[in-house]
Enzyme design. Structure first.
Site, PDB file in Angstrom:
ATOM      1  N   GLU A 316     -57.292  43.818  -1.890  1.00  0.00           N
ATOM      2  CA  GLU A 316     -57.752  43.660  -0.516  1.00  0.00           C
ATOM      3  C   GLU A 316     -59.287  43.661  -0.547  1.00  0.00           C
ATOM      4  O   GLU A 316     -59.901  44.566  -1.090  1.00  0.00           O
ATOM      5  CB  GLU A 316     -57.208  44.813   0.348  1.00  0.00           C
ATOM      6  CG  GLU A 316     -57.220  44.510   1.845  1.00  0.00           C
ATOM      7  CD  GLU A 316     -58.596  44.586   2.425  1.00  0.00           C
ATOM      8  OE1 GLU A 316     -59.046  43.562   3.000  1.00  0.00           O
ATOM      9  OE2 GLU A 316     -59.242  45.648   2.316  1.00  0.00           O
ATOM     10  N   HIS A 317     -59.896  42.658   0.091  1.00  0.00           N
ATOM     11  CA  HIS A 317     -61.282  42.281  -0.175  1.00  0.00           C
ATOM     12  C   HIS A 317     -62.322  43.047   0.648  1.00  0.00           C
ATOM     13  O   HIS A 317     -63.511  42.962   0.356  1.00  0.00           O
ATOM     14  CB  HIS A 317     -61.416  40.781   0.122  1.00  0.00           C
ATOM     15  CG  HIS A 317     -62.559  40.095  -0.548  1.00  0.00           C
ATOM     16  ND1 HIS A 317     -63.536  40.750  -1.267  1.00  0.00           N
ATOM     17  CD2 HIS A 317     -62.894  38.781  -0.601  1.00  0.00           C
ATOM     18  CE1 HIS A 317     -64.403  39.865  -1.735  1.00  0.00           C
ATOM     19  NE2 HIS A 317     -64.048  38.684  -1.339  1.00  0.00           N
ATOM     20  N   CYS A 318     -61.916  43.813   1.669  1.00  0.00           N
ATOM     21  CA  CYS A 318     -62.929  44.275   2.628  1.00  0.00           C
ATOM     22  C   CYS A 318     -63.970  45.197   2.011  1.00  0.00           C
ATOM     23  O   CYS A 318     -65.120  45.202   2.444  1.00  0.00           O
ATOM     24  CB  CYS A 318     -62.271  44.900   3.853  1.00  0.00           C
ATOM     25  SG  CYS A 318     -61.556  46.532   3.590  1.00  0.00           S
TER      26      CYS A 318
END
Length: 601
Positions: A316-318
């Protein structure tokens, strides 16, 4: 040195002067515009930047924010807005994956269990080292890099919100210090199980214990969960829809809140997959958008292991960028599972505690889960992908020819795109800026006047080899120069984007009640309308890296530059898949032709 020792001493991301940003913006968008479009854009930029215009007022507010001692970077509010503010689905659209290098598993009766147990042991060892701040700080060319993202590797989960998401993580005011969790969550055929990987006294479980625990999970999860009970499907929904479903889930039964807590505080996810991928492309597709009932896409780290032991990671990139995950993956794969277990102090403690993780569901939530499953399955089917492994030469050969490997492949992309589609389109490249305090990435736009000249000259039958070579090297040199500008924080896009966000948040207060015309100009819209979205992952520990396309006509290009080859994962919406396949064919040709041109005596 301790892991985070350098972070507070790193210099801040430079805040460009407004006039410099406006000038660079015009320079960057000009090659993509007609004369009329450029004139319109120039007029809007002059209006934006005049002394009494909106630009100086917004920039002055950003300068004040950047001067606050509590501010780490003028991008501190930009990143949450960019990542947590997006309202579409993050599965396939934002999460990215790495396919790990092959690991010999011959002779193992249970390759999936052995590989999964080894990866768990390695990840837990990494956590123990990180908790003690014994992970050496990363440096590039002698310059230390920010390690701040490492705080989000474990027990980190994105939480959906109606307007903007949030992040639940340790090293926060709500959860100080390293994660105290001792469990992971394991997905098996859509069933979810809590499994302890650290014992009551803080010692990690041994490899044999972890393998035994995974066997118990396989037995308990032997019957596939029905589609409408596999709640992981919900994490594929658009964010506001998922936020509403999550609220209903929590309100339905108190046990559901405890179940969410188990998943969200888990150190990481392990997803066991029944299938053996037919090839690398099949493995990559499963890592990007496999069975969503067997995933929790909001989890920062999900290790995915297939039946034959093939493995990879979905991220997950956040709060995590590719370079941080590469360091993590390289560490996982740098030593044997036995070495990792020994280093962590793992000890035999018996089979870890295994508990099913279940939700109480009503008919409406079951319907939501089933609908999310159908929608995401169709979304995955509507995404065309391809792998391209070009093994005729790699980084070593390009360096021998005295050229930047990244510039070489980026110029090949431009030549191949022109040949496939008969035009040059906006191209994005992610440039890492971790040499700054809490640095992440900068947005580079690849198309320059030199690129246009190179592509035109290269396919001009009247051009001599010398002229082609000169145009190629000039374009590659310009590419390197622009990349260095980005690394130095001298790029226009994120600066202008943050000024746009400031106007939306505080425009009335600052005397800028209306959005600037700049953000509707052909320059702003065309420069950011990607036909190619590119990012690289330089590591021998992975075979492929990948992400989804960013628009209805974009080709996503995730590339791994290796000493002897280039490995690419391409993605695009299926309606334009034909162009992607043509691009791949033209790219193979372009790589050969460019190498031969440089190698001519």
């Amino acid at each position: 040195m301790s892991t985070f020792e350098n972070d507070d001493t790193l210099s801040r991301v430079p805040l460009p002067a407004l006039e410099d940003t406006c000038a660079r913006f015009l320079e960057w968008c000009t090659p993509l515009l007609t004369e009329e479009e450029l004139a319109d854009t120039e007029a809007a930029v002059r209006e934006f930047g005049r002394p009494d215009g909106p630009g100086p007022k917004l920039h002055a507010d950003l300068v004040r924010y950047n001067a606050d001692p509590a501010t780490h970077s003028w991008l501190d509010t930009f990143w949450p807005a960019r990542y947590l503010g997006r309202r579409d689905r993050i599965a396939l659209n934002a999460n990215f994956f790495f396919l790990f290098r092959e690991t010999p598993l011959h002779g193992f009766a249970e390759p999936q269990v052995e590989r999964a147990a080894g990866l768990i042991a390695a990840a837990v060892n990494y956590k123990t080292q990180l908790d003690g701040e014994r992970i050496p700080p990363v440096a590039t060319r002698g310059k230390p890099l920010s390690m701040a993202q490492h705080r989000f590797l474990f027990s980190t989960t994105r939480i959906p919100g109606p307007v903007q998401d949030t992040v639940r993580a340790p090293y926060s005011d709500e959860w100080p210090g390293p994660s105290t969790a001792r469990h992971i969550v394991v997905f098996q055929r859509g069933n979810v199980f809590r499994m302890n990987v650290i014992g009551p006294d803080g010692r990690p479980y041994s490899l044999d214990d972890l393998a035994a625990g995974l066997r118990e999970v396989q037995k308990a999860g032997a019957a596939r969960a029905t589609t409408d009970t596999a709640a992981g499907h919900l994490t594929t929904m658009a964010r506001a829809e998922w936020a509403a479903a999550r609220d209903r889930l929590a309100a339905l039964d108190p046990g559901n809140t405890a179940t969410l807590d188990t998943i969200e505080t888990a150190l990481f996810c392990v997803c066991l997959e029944d299938l053996t991928p037919a090839d690398d492309l099949a493995a990559c597709d499963q890592l990007l958008h496999g069975d969503s009932g067997n995933r929790w896409f909001d989890k920062a780290v999900s290790l995915i292991v297939f039946a034959d032991g093939t493995a990879g990671i979905n991220v997950e990139h956040c709060e995590l960028d590719g370079t941080t995950i590469l360091s993590f993956v390289d560490a996982l794969l740098a030593a044997s599972p036995e070495e990792h277990a020994a280093k962590s102090g793992a000890a035999e403690q018996g089979v870890p505690a295994i508990e099913p993780v279940t939700f109480v569901l009503d008919d409406a939530l079951r319907a939501d889960i089933a609908a999310a499953a159908r929608s995401f399955a169709q979304y995955g089917a509507d995404t065309a992908t391809a792998t391209l492994s070009f093994d005729e030469f790699g980084v070593d050969e390009v360096k021998r020819l005295r050229m930047s490997p990244d510039a070489f492949v980026q110029m090949a992309y431009q030549l191949a795109h022109k040949r496939a589609k008969d035009f040059i389109g906006a191209t994005y490249e992610s440039i890492a800026t971790r040499q700054y305090r809490r640095g992440r990435t900068e947005a580079m736009r690849v198309v320059t006047p030199e690129v246009l000249r190179f592509v035109s000259t290269f396919d001009d039958p009247a051009a001599s080899p010398g002229e082609r070579r000169a145009a190629f090297r000039a374009a590659a040199d310009k590419h390197v120069e622009r990349a260095k500008q980005c690394q130095a924080g001298a790029a226009p896009e994120q600066h202008l984007w943050e000024l746009q966000l400031i106007q939306k948040r505080r425009g009335l207060e600052l005397g800028v009640p209306e959005a600037s015309r700049l953000y509707e100009t052909p320059g702003w819209l065309t420069m950011r309308d990607d036909y190619l979205s590119t990012s690289s992952a330089p590591s021998a520990g992975i075979r492929y890296f990948g992400f989804g396309a960013t628009s209805s006509r974009c080709i996503g290009i995730a590339y791994v530059l290796l000493p002897d080859r280039f490995n690419l994962y391409l993605s695009t919406p299926r309606p334009v898949a034909g162009m992607m396949y043509t691009f791949a064919d033209r790219l193979r040709e372009a790589l050969r032709e460019l190498r031969d041109l440089l190698d001519e005596r």
